[in-house]
Design a protein around this motif. Structure first.
Motif, PDB file in Angstrom:
ATOM      1  N   LEU A  16      36.132  39.723  36.273  1.00 51.98           N
ATOM      2  CA  LEU A  16      36.161  40.952  35.474  1.00 51.98           C
ATOM      3  C   LEU A  16      37.572  41.509  35.385  1.00 51.98           C
ATOM      4  O   LEU A  16      37.964  42.059  34.362  1.00 51.98           O
ATOM      5  N   LEU A  17      38.322  41.341  36.458  1.00 53.72           N
ATOM      6  CA  LEU A  17      39.708  41.812  36.491  1.00 53.72           C
ATOM      7  C   LEU A  17      40.697  40.754  36.009  1.00 53.72           C
ATOM      8  O   LEU A  17      41.905  40.995  36.030  1.00 53.72           O
ATOM      9  N   LEU A  18      40.180  39.591  35.609  1.00 52.68           N
ATOM     10  CA  LEU A  18      40.990  38.453  35.142  1.00 52.68           C
ATOM     11  C   LEU A  18      42.019  38.021  36.184  1.00 52.68           C
ATOM     12  O   LEU A  18      43.200  37.844  35.905  1.00 52.68           O
ATOM     13  N   ARG A  19      41.563  37.840  37.394  1.00 48.25           N
ATOM     14  CA  ARG A  19      42.418  37.373  38.478  1.00 48.25           C
ATOM     15  C   ARG A  19      42.156  35.902  38.740  1.00 48.25           C
ATOM     16  O   ARG A  19      41.028  35.415  38.629  1.00 48.25           O
ATOM     17  N   SER A  20      43.192  35.189  39.127  1.00 47.07           N
ATOM     18  CA  SER A  20      43.038  33.754  39.366  1.00 47.07           C
ATOM     19  C   SER A  20      42.213  33.484  40.619  1.00 47.07           C
ATOM     20  O   SER A  20      41.528  32.470  40.699  1.00 47.07           O
ATOM     21  N   TRP A  21      42.248  34.372  41.613  1.00 42.40           N
ATOM     22  CA  TRP A  21      41.439  34.158  42.801  1.00 42.40           C
ATOM     23  C   TRP A  21      39.953  34.232  42.475  1.00 42.40           C
ATOM     24  O   TRP A  21      39.134  33.567  43.109  1.00 42.40           O
ATOM     25  N   GLY A  22      39.595  35.027  41.468  1.00 40.57           N
ATOM     26  CA  GLY A  22      38.201  35.080  41.037  1.00 40.57           C
ATOM     27  C   GLY A  22      37.758  33.764  40.424  1.00 40.57           C
ATOM     28  O   GLY A  22      36.646  33.291  40.667  1.00 40.57           O
ATOM     29  N   TYR A  71      37.675  37.304  27.029  1.00 43.04           N
ATOM     30  CA  TYR A  71      36.345  37.903  26.862  1.00 43.04           C
ATOM     31  C   TYR A  71      35.266  37.013  27.460  1.00 43.04           C
ATOM     32  O   TYR A  71      34.320  37.502  28.081  1.00 43.04           O
ATOM     33  N   LEU A  72      35.395  35.722  27.293  1.00 38.48           N
ATOM     34  CA  LEU A  72      34.422  34.789  27.860  1.00 38.48           C
ATOM     35  C   LEU A  72      34.460  34.825  29.386  1.00 38.48           C
ATOM     36  O   LEU A  72      33.411  34.818  30.036  1.00 38.48           O
ATOM     37  N   LEU A  73      35.644  34.889  29.965  1.00 40.83           N
ATOM     38  CA  LEU A  73      35.761  34.961  31.414  1.00 40.83           C
ATOM     39  C   LEU A  73      35.172  36.258  31.956  1.00 40.83           C
ATOM     40  O   LEU A  73      34.511  36.258  33.000  1.00 40.83           O
ATOM     41  N   ARG A  74      35.387  37.356  31.258  1.00 38.84           N
ATOM     42  CA  ARG A  74      34.783  38.618  31.694  1.00 38.84           C
ATOM     43  C   ARG A  74      33.271  38.585  31.553  1.00 38.84           C
ATOM     44  O   ARG A  74      32.552  39.126  32.396  1.00 38.84           O
ATOM     45  N   LEU A  75      32.766  37.940  30.520  1.00 40.82           N
ATOM     46  CA  LEU A  75      31.327  37.779  30.357  1.00 40.82           C
ATOM     47  C   LEU A  75      30.743  36.927  31.483  1.00 40.82           C
ATOM     48  O   LEU A  75      29.683  37.244  32.038  1.00 40.82           O
ATOM     49  N   ILE A  76      31.443  35.870  31.858  1.00 44.09           N
ATOM     50  CA  ILE A  76      31.013  35.023  32.976  1.00 44.09           C
ATOM     51  C   ILE A  76      31.048  35.819  34.274  1.00 44.09           C
ATOM     52  O   ILE A  76      30.160  35.700  35.122  1.00 44.09           O
ATOM     53  N   GLY A  77      32.063  36.651  34.451  1.00 43.05           N
ATOM     54  CA  GLY A  77      32.138  37.508  35.633  1.00 43.05           C
ATOM     55  C   GLY A  77      30.949  38.452  35.714  1.00 43.05           C
ATOM     56  O   GLY A  77      30.337  38.620  36.775  1.00 43.05           O
ATOM     57  N   CYS A  78      30.581  39.071  34.592  1.00 47.88           N
ATOM     58  CA  CYS A  78      29.403  39.949  34.563  1.00 47.88           C
ATOM     59  C   CYS A  78      28.139  39.173  34.886  1.00 47.88           C
ATOM     60  O   CYS A  78      27.273  39.656  35.625  1.00 47.88           O
ATOM     61  N   LEU A  79      28.023  37.974  34.343  1.00 46.39           N
ATOM     62  CA  LEU A  79      26.852  37.145  34.599  1.00 46.39           C
ATOM     63  C   LEU A  79      26.710  36.847  36.088  1.00 46.39           C
ATOM     64  O   LEU A  79      25.619  36.984  36.651  1.00 46.39           O
ATOM     65  N   TRP A  80      27.813  36.478  36.738  1.00 43.86           N
ATOM     66  CA  TRP A  80      27.737  36.153  38.166  1.00 43.86           C
ATOM     67  C   TRP A  80      27.477  37.378  39.013  1.00 43.86           C
ATOM     68  O   TRP A  80      26.816  37.293  40.046  1.00 43.86           O
ATOM     69  N   ILE A  81      27.953  38.532  38.592  1.00 44.67           N
ATOM     70  CA  ILE A  81      27.630  39.751  39.327  1.00 44.67           C
ATOM     71  C   ILE A  81      26.138  40.032  39.232  1.00 44.67           C
ATOM     72  O   ILE A  81      25.482  40.334  40.230  1.00 44.67           O
ATOM     73  N   GLY A 137      32.909  36.887  40.629  1.00 48.30           N
ATOM     74  CA  GLY A 137      32.536  37.619  39.418  1.00 48.30           C
ATOM     75  C   GLY A 137      33.349  38.886  39.255  1.00 48.30           C
ATOM     76  O   GLY A 137      33.802  39.218  38.154  1.00 48.30           O
ATOM     77  N   VAL A 138      33.568  39.597  40.362  1.00 50.05           N
ATOM     78  CA  VAL A 138      34.405  40.794  40.306  1.00 50.05           C
ATOM     79  C   VAL A 138      35.845  40.414  39.952  1.00 50.05           C
ATOM     80  O   VAL A 138      36.503  41.079  39.147  1.00 50.05           O
ATOM     81  N   GLY A 139      36.325  39.323  40.524  1.00 50.85           N
ATOM     82  CA  GLY A 139      37.679  38.867  40.215  1.00 50.85           C
ATOM     83  C   GLY A 139      37.834  38.448  38.762  1.00 50.85           C
ATOM     84  O   GLY A 139      38.875  38.694  38.147  1.00 50.85           O
ATOM     85  N   SER A 145      41.388  28.886  30.618  1.00 50.22           N
ATOM     86  CA  SER A 145      40.979  29.897  31.607  1.00 50.22           C
ATOM     87  C   SER A 145      42.078  30.105  32.635  1.00 50.22           C
ATOM     88  O   SER A 145      42.235  31.211  33.155  1.00 50.22           O
ATOM     89  N   ARG A 146      42.833  29.084  32.926  1.00 49.00           N
ATOM     90  CA  ARG A 146      43.960  29.229  33.855  1.00 49.00           C
ATOM     91  C   ARG A 146      45.016  30.136  33.261  1.00 49.00           C
ATOM     92  O   ARG A 146      45.587  30.981  33.947  1.00 49.00           O
ATOM     93  N   SER A 147      45.285  30.007  31.966  1.00 46.44           N
ATOM     94  CA  SER A 147      46.309  30.834  31.352  1.00 46.44           C
ATOM     95  C   SER A 147      45.817  32.262  31.097  1.00 46.44           C
ATOM     96  O   SER A 147      46.637  33.181  31.013  1.00 46.44           O
ATOM     97  N   ALA A 148      44.492  32.464  31.001  1.00 46.35           N
ATOM     98  CA  ALA A 148      43.974  33.809  30.762  1.00 46.35           C
ATOM     99  C   ALA A 148      43.959  34.650  32.036  1.00 46.35           C
ATOM    100  O   ALA A 148      43.960  35.876  31.956  1.00 46.35           O
ATOM    101  N   THR A 149      43.946  34.011  33.197  1.00 40.46           N
ATOM    102  CA  THR A 149      43.951  34.756  34.454  1.00 40.46           C
ATOM    103  C   THR A 149      45.375  34.851  34.987  1.00 40.46           C
ATOM    104  O   THR A 149      46.211  34.008  34.700  1.00 40.46           O
ATOM    105  N   HIS A 150      45.635  35.875  35.764  1.00 45.15           N
ATOM    106  CA  HIS A 150      46.969  36.033  36.334  1.00 45.15           C
ATOM    107  C   HIS A 150      46.891  36.501  37.764  1.00 45.15           C
ATOM    108  O   HIS A 150      45.918  36.908  38.275  1.00 45.15           O
TER     109      HIS A 150
END
Length: 113
Positions: A54-60, A3-13, A50-52, A108-113
């Motif tokens: 939101l999708l919980l991708r490691s490249w993001g 949830y924190l990573l998705r919130l950070i993604g929204c913030l950067w968008i 930020g888009v990455g 954060s590394r383990s939350a992204t895939h």
């Protein structure tokens, strides 16, 4: 952590959308004759990161990390080489540094895939 990573993604968008829109507007007006700057590249990297996130991708996560590092280098690099720690330099370091630290955490590394 997801949830924190998705919130950070929204913030950067939200933070980079206006800048990216200006870059795309310039691109359509000037076509291939447009002059690109590193700031433009880092802005687009932060938007894509930020888009990455939101999708919980490691490249993001990696794009956010690289974009924040690049923005620190662009904005306060010359002040850091001279060891001039003024208030604006410290603000930039804290803002972008906080996101860099959050991106390298093992959680954060383990939350992204």
């Amino acid at each position: 952590m997801s949830y924190l990573l998705r919130l950070i993604g929204c913030l950067w968008i939200f933070l980079t959308f206006r800048g990216a829109l200006a870059i795309f507007r310039r691109l359509f007006q000037q076509r291939l004759a447009m002059d690109w700057s590193l700031g433009d590249a880092f802005t687009l990297a932060l938007l894509a990161g930020g888009v990455g996130l939101l999708l919980l991708r490691s490249w993001g996560r990696w794009l956010i990390l690289a974009g924040c590092g690049g923005m620190i280098w662009l904005k306060v690099g010359s002040a850091l080489t001279g060891l001039h720690f003024t208030e604006p330099v410290i603000k930039v370091l804290l803002f972008y540094g906080l996101f860099m630290v959050l991106m390298v955490l093992p959680q954060s590394r383990s939350a992204t895939h």
